[in-house]
Scaffold this active site. Structure first.
Site, PDB file in Angstrom:
ATOM      1  N   THR A  17       2.143  29.669 -14.456  1.00 50.24           N
ATOM      2  CA  THR A  17       1.666  28.216 -15.000  1.00 50.24           C
ATOM      3  C   THR A  17       1.452  28.200 -16.420  1.00 50.24           C
ATOM      4  O   THR A  17       1.778  27.280 -17.072  1.00 50.24           O
ATOM      5  CB  THR A  17       0.134  27.786 -14.109  1.00 50.24           C
ATOM      6  N   ARG A  21       0.116  36.747 -17.340  1.00 51.52           N
ATOM      7  CA  ARG A  21      -1.391  37.028 -17.143  1.00 51.52           C
ATOM      8  C   ARG A  21      -1.193  38.051 -16.255  1.00 51.52           C
ATOM      9  O   ARG A  21      -0.729  38.112 -15.179  1.00 51.52           O
ATOM     10  CB  ARG A  21      -2.189  35.789 -16.685  1.00 51.52           C
ATOM     11  N   SER A 112      -6.957  32.649 -20.902  1.00 46.84           N
ATOM     12  CA  SER A 112      -7.701  31.359 -20.498  1.00 46.84           C
ATOM     13  C   SER A 112      -9.182  31.630 -20.232  1.00 46.84           C
ATOM     14  O   SER A 112      -9.976  32.296 -20.917  1.00 46.84           O
ATOM     15  CB  SER A 112      -6.950  30.366 -19.688  1.00 46.84           C
ATOM     16  N   HIS A 113      -9.460  30.944 -19.078  1.00 46.72           N
ATOM     17  CA  HIS A 113     -10.831  31.109 -18.351  1.00 46.72           C
ATOM     18  C   HIS A 113     -10.942  32.564 -17.568  1.00 46.72           C
ATOM     19  O   HIS A 113     -12.043  32.543 -17.078  1.00 46.72           O
ATOM     20  CB  HIS A 113     -11.126  29.850 -17.452  1.00 46.72           C
ATOM     21  N   LYS A 125       1.551  34.166 -24.082  1.00 49.56           N
ATOM     22  CA  LYS A 125       2.337  33.009 -23.943  1.00 49.56           C
ATOM     23  C   LYS A 125       3.073  32.594 -25.303  1.00 49.56           C
ATOM     24  O   LYS A 125       2.591  32.639 -26.237  1.00 49.56           O
ATOM     25  CB  LYS A 125       1.508  31.755 -23.383  1.00 49.56           C
ATOM     26  N   ASP A 276     -13.644  26.575 -22.524  1.00 46.84           N
ATOM     27  CA  ASP A 276     -13.302  28.179 -21.668  1.00 46.84           C
ATOM     28  C   ASP A 276     -12.896  29.110 -22.777  1.00 46.84           C
ATOM     29  O   ASP A 276     -12.911  28.973 -24.132  1.00 46.84           O
ATOM     30  CB  ASP A 276     -12.273  27.811 -21.031  1.00 46.84           C
ATOM     31  N   ASP A 278     -10.069  30.112 -24.130  1.00 55.56           N
ATOM     32  CA  ASP A 278      -9.402  29.894 -25.313  1.00 55.56           C
ATOM     33  C   ASP A 278      -9.500  28.403 -25.742  1.00 55.56           C
ATOM     34  O   ASP A 278      -8.508  27.925 -26.724  1.00 55.56           O
ATOM     35  CB  ASP A 278      -7.655  30.115 -24.826  1.00 55.56           C
ATOM     36  N   ASP A 280      -9.088  25.390 -24.485  1.00 53.57           N
ATOM     37  CA  ASP A 280      -8.401  24.024 -24.074  1.00 53.57           C
ATOM     38  C   ASP A 280      -9.016  23.220 -22.888  1.00 53.57           C
ATOM     39  O   ASP A 280      -8.600  22.474 -22.632  1.00 53.57           O
ATOM     40  CB  ASP A 280      -7.059  24.584 -23.953  1.00 53.57           C
ATOM     41  N   ARG A 281      -9.847  24.109 -22.259  1.00 56.64           N
ATOM     42  CA  ARG A 281     -10.557  23.427 -21.028  1.00 56.64           C
ATOM     43  C   ARG A 281     -12.043  22.732 -21.595  1.00 56.64           C
ATOM     44  O   ARG A 281     -12.628  22.971 -22.702  1.00 56.64           O
ATOM     45  CB  ARG A 281     -10.976  24.009 -19.998  1.00 56.64           C
ATOM     46  N   THR A 343       1.647  20.817 -11.857  1.00 57.01           N
ATOM     47  CA  THR A 343       0.349  21.496 -12.485  1.00 57.01           C
ATOM     48  C   THR A 343       1.086  22.445 -13.955  1.00 57.01           C
ATOM     49  O   THR A 343       1.941  22.957 -13.598  1.00 57.01           O
ATOM     50  CB  THR A 343      -0.526  22.247 -11.583  1.00 57.01           C
ATOM     51  N   GLU A 362      -5.740  16.820 -16.619  1.00 59.43           N
ATOM     52  CA  GLU A 362      -5.381  17.636 -15.320  1.00 59.43           C
ATOM     53  C   GLU A 362      -7.065  17.975 -14.669  1.00 59.43           C
ATOM     54  O   GLU A 362      -7.921  18.103 -15.313  1.00 59.43           O
ATOM     55  CB  GLU A 362      -4.900  19.151 -15.528  1.00 59.43           C
ATOM     56  N   GLU A 363      -6.852  18.044 -13.370  1.00 60.36           N
ATOM     57  CA  GLU A 363      -8.213  18.395 -12.526  1.00 60.36           C
ATOM     58  C   GLU A 363      -8.537  19.656 -12.976  1.00 60.36           C
ATOM     59  O   GLU A 363     -10.077  19.850 -12.857  1.00 60.36           O
ATOM     60  CB  GLU A 363      -8.059  18.013 -10.950  1.00 60.36           C
ATOM     61  N   SER A 364      -8.048  20.478 -13.718  1.00 55.82           N
ATOM     62  CA  SER A 364      -8.535  21.862 -13.777  1.00 55.82           C
ATOM     63  C   SER A 364      -9.107  21.808 -15.316  1.00 55.82           C
ATOM     64  O   SER A 364      -9.069  22.671 -15.951  1.00 55.82           O
ATOM     65  CB  SER A 364      -7.156  22.834 -13.997  1.00 55.82           C
ATOM     66  N   LYS A 375      -3.746  21.151 -23.816  1.00 55.61           N
ATOM     67  CA  LYS A 375      -4.884  20.418 -23.695  1.00 55.61           C
ATOM     68  C   LYS A 375      -6.107  20.890 -24.845  1.00 55.61           C
ATOM     69  O   LYS A 375      -6.017  22.090 -25.427  1.00 55.61           O
ATOM     70  CB  LYS A 375      -5.523  20.855 -22.234  1.00 55.61           C
ATOM     71  N   ARG A 495      -5.413  26.881  -3.618  1.00 55.91           N
ATOM     72  CA  ARG A 495      -6.292  25.429  -3.965  1.00 55.91           C
ATOM     73  C   ARG A 495      -6.244  24.586  -3.042  1.00 55.91           C
ATOM     74  O   ARG A 495      -4.869  24.131  -2.907  1.00 55.91           O
ATOM     75  CB  ARG A 495      -5.869  25.238  -5.631  1.00 55.91           C
TER      76      ARG A 495
HETATM   77  C1  G16 Z   1      -3.371  26.578 -17.000  1.00 55.91           C
HETATM   78  C2  G16 Z   1      -2.408  25.399 -17.319  1.00 55.91           C
HETATM   79  C3  G16 Z   1      -2.823  24.113 -16.525  1.00 55.91           C
HETATM   80  C4  G16 Z   1      -3.198  24.290 -15.146  1.00 55.91           C
HETATM   81  C5  G16 Z   1      -4.453  25.577 -15.067  1.00 55.91           C
HETATM   82  C6  G16 Z   1      -4.341  25.893 -13.548  1.00 55.91           C
HETATM   83  O1  G16 Z   1      -4.706  26.227 -17.670  1.00 55.91           O
HETATM   84  O2  G16 Z   1      -2.430  25.411 -18.802  1.00 55.91           O
HETATM   85  O3  G16 Z   1      -1.807  23.298 -16.922  1.00 55.91           O
HETATM   86  O4  G16 Z   1      -3.476  23.153 -14.686  1.00 55.91           O
HETATM   87  O5  G16 Z   1      -3.739  26.663 -15.843  1.00 55.91           O
HETATM   88  O6  G16 Z   1      -3.078  26.380 -13.020  1.00 55.91           O
HETATM   89  P1  G16 Z   1      -3.237  26.993 -11.534  1.00 55.91           P
HETATM   90  O7  G16 Z   1      -3.734  25.845 -10.510  1.00 55.91           O
HETATM   91  O8  G16 Z   1      -1.761  27.141 -11.422  1.00 55.91           O
HETATM   92  O9  G16 Z   1      -4.053  28.176 -11.659  1.00 55.91           O
HETATM   93  P2  G16 Z   1      -5.277  27.512 -18.447  1.00 55.91           P
HETATM   94  O10 G16 Z   1      -6.525  26.869 -18.997  1.00 55.91           O
HETATM   95  O11 G16 Z   1      -5.646  28.662 -17.441  1.00 55.91           O
HETATM   96  O12 G16 Z   1      -4.381  27.940 -19.535  1.00 55.91           O
END
Ligand code: G16
Length: 542
Positions: A17, A21, A112-113, A125, A276, A278, A280-281, A343, A362-364, A375, A495
């Site tokens: 996504t 990773r 990320s998180h 990335k 989070d 990095d 962005d959340r 997503t 996004e919901e995330s 984000k 999910r």
């Molecule tokens: C990444 C993406 C987001 C996505 C999230 C969850 O976020 O940048 O667009 O919504 O992963 O993705 P998944 O449901 O496929 O795990 P981040 O903050 O992890 O870079």
């Protein structure tokens, strides 16, 4: 001296996504990072003499891969690298640096998180010249190249000193170490009414921001405490640590539990937030109320015009498919476009570039706007603060009024982490096989209206992305969505996204899991989650 080093391909370098990773030991295999970085460069054209931005979230292995990336950029013909001091750049700050300095692109090192440390997660990335994540046609090309690569190029040079701002040279390429915060803080000052927020803080408004020992610490300290004048100590856990202090830098109610409890206490501050790994959340909690990311998107869209950067209104709103429909009602009322994407932030880039949308979410826990192409956690916090400073109401009052106006989308996501991959794939395959038969069927009083596997037709570049999640929509607007995460690093993460629309304000006070209980049971009935995963309950509920 520039070396060409022979290598053999790895078969598992498919970006998910958001980039590649993996666990740190995977990245530490011989030539693993080098192969992937060379595959990125081999998939791009026209960067000779151009600028590349490099930075990361400071997690374990960040500095090592930054040195590799700089030396490979020099060997591959970039003219300049801009790198954050200490190897630090939050994801939104990197996006901004790429845009502001008209770079060709950027390499961002982050998982990320996900947790960090010697046996935890790492990621790489690539972002393109608009500052956003590479679209699928580039990530597909990178993966294809990674399976065939037989050599990479790297400068045989001493390490760059990442801790002193200024310019150094490697094989004729300039490396400039920049202040990671300055450009970003300046952008935030342009978008938001800092004087109004400062005055609100001066009047006794109490804010607490948990940087979760991750990258936003230096940004939040500078902006919230130094420039906006919140008392010292308002920003918690502000030192970026390679292992995030042993925690998951994931701003949700599980991993930011302490913040949640602070905000639910009798003497809670007015506003609590977290970001989070990095940056962005975002997590937004008012005194005694958690604002879901889907609601936050809708509320920010409805109020954005109160901030100077958005005073002329929004051109449109976009949300990922599993995100609740709360923002759709705002778009409808404002008479602007609403776009539903798969997503992944990369799907918003074209819409933002074409000015179809101004705000995305996004919901995330991701919200952002056209100010960058990622984000942006702190941006969401500052927009909330700007709205609060102008409206002079509490978070809970703003939330309640929003629900009363638009109705409430009860919403929750249930994650089943580290599930056996074969079991998870089997569950999804069986769901897909049921799609044609589901419409018209009833489950405990709810009738399925439509069921499909979401496919996105990009209105700008006309690309099509299929199999983006199974949607089951019920008469009356309730919905269950199933998909597998594209960001996990071990096993599969299932999910399940559950949503119910409630227009009646008299019924806006039900506890979320209770309000969704019948749909949660139906999700299990349709997908056989418990029997297939062997799990009695989700690992994380957000
Ligand atoms: C990444 C993406 C987001 C996505 C999230 C969850 O976020 O940048 O667009 O919504 O992963 O993705 P998944 O449901 O496929 O795990 P981040 O903050 O992890 O870079």
């Amino acid at each position: 001296m520039i070396k060409t080093v022979s290598t053999t391909p790895y078969s598992d370098q498919k970006p998910g996504t958001s980039g590649l990773r993996k666990k740190v030991p995977v990245f530490q295999q011989q030539n693993y990072a080098e192969n992937f970085i060379q595959s990125i460069f081999d998939s791009l054209e026209g960067f000779a003499g151009q600028t590349l931005v490099i930075g990361g979230d400071g997690r374990y292995y960040n500095r090592e891969v930054i040195q590799i990336a700089i030396k490979m950029a020099a060997a591959n013909g970039f003219g300049q690298v801009l790198v954050g001091r200490g190897g630090i750049l939050s994801t939104p700050a990197a996006s901004n640096v790429i845009r502001k300095h008209k770079a060709f692109g950027g390499i961002i090192l982050s998982a990320s998180h996900n947790p960090g440390g010697p046996t935890e997660d790492f990621g790489i990335k690539y972002n393109i010249g608009n500052g956003g994540p590479a679209p699928e046609k580039i990530t597909d090309a990178i993966f294809a190249r990674s399976k065939a690569i037989d050599s990479y190029r790297i400068a045989d040079a001493a390490d760059v000193n990442l801790d002193i701002e200024g310019t150094q040279t490697i094989e004729g390429m300039t490396v400039t170490v920049i202040d990671p915060v300055a450009d970003y803080a300046e952008l935030m000052e342009q978008l938001f009414d800092f004087a109004a927020i400062r005055a609100m803080f001066g009047g006794g408004f109490r804010v607490v921001f948990d940087a979760m020992s991750a990258v936003t610490g230096p940004y939040a300290k500078e902006i919230i405490e130094n420039r906006l004048g919140a008392p010292k100590g308002s920003v918690l856990n502000f030192m970026p640590l390679p292992d995030f202090g042993g925690h998951h830098p994931d701003p949700n109610l599980v991993h930011a539990r302490a913040l949640y409890e602070t905000m639910m206490a009798d003497d809670a501050p007015d506003f609590g937030a977290a970001s989070d790994g990095d940056g962005d959340r975002n997590l937004i909690i008012g005194r005694s109320i958690f604002v879901t990311p889907s609601d936050s998107l809708a509320m920010l869209a409805a109020n954005a015009h109160l901030a100077p950067g958005y005073a002329k209104g929004l051109s449109g709103i976009a949300r990922s498919m599993p995100t609740s429909g709360a923002a759709d009602r705002v778009a409808e009322k404002l008479g602007i476009g609403m776009y539903e994407t798969p997503t992944g932030w990369k799907f918003f880039g074209n819409l933002l570039d074409a000015d179809k949308v101004t705000i995305c979410g996004e919901e995330s826990a991701g919200t952002g706007s056209n100010h960058v192409r990622e984000k942006d956690g702190l941006w969401a916090v500052l927009l909330w603060l700007n709205v609060l400073a102008v409206r002079k109401e509490s978070v809970i009052d703003i939330v309640r009024e929003h629900w009363a106006t638009y109705g409430r989308n009860y919403y929750s996501r249930h994650d089943y982490e580290e599930v056996d991959s074969a079991a998870a794939n089997g569950l999804m395959a069986d769901l897909r096989a049921q799609l044609a038969d589901l419409p018209g069927k009833s489950f405990g009083g709810l009738t399925v209206e439509t069921a499909d596997d979401f496919a996105y037709h990009d209105p700008i570049d006309k690309s099509v992305s299929e199999h983006q999640g199974v949607r089951i929509l019920f008469a009356g607007g309730s919905r269950i969505v199933f998909r597998l995460s594209g960001t996990g690093t071990s096993g599969a993460t299932l999910r399940v996204y559950i949503e119910r629309y409630e227009p009646d304000a008299a019924r806006h006070d039900v506890e979320t899991q209770t309000a969704l209980a019948d749909l949660i049971a139906i999700a299990d009935e349709i997908a056989g989650i418990k029997s297939r995963t062997g799990r009695d309950a989700p690992s994380v509920i957000t």
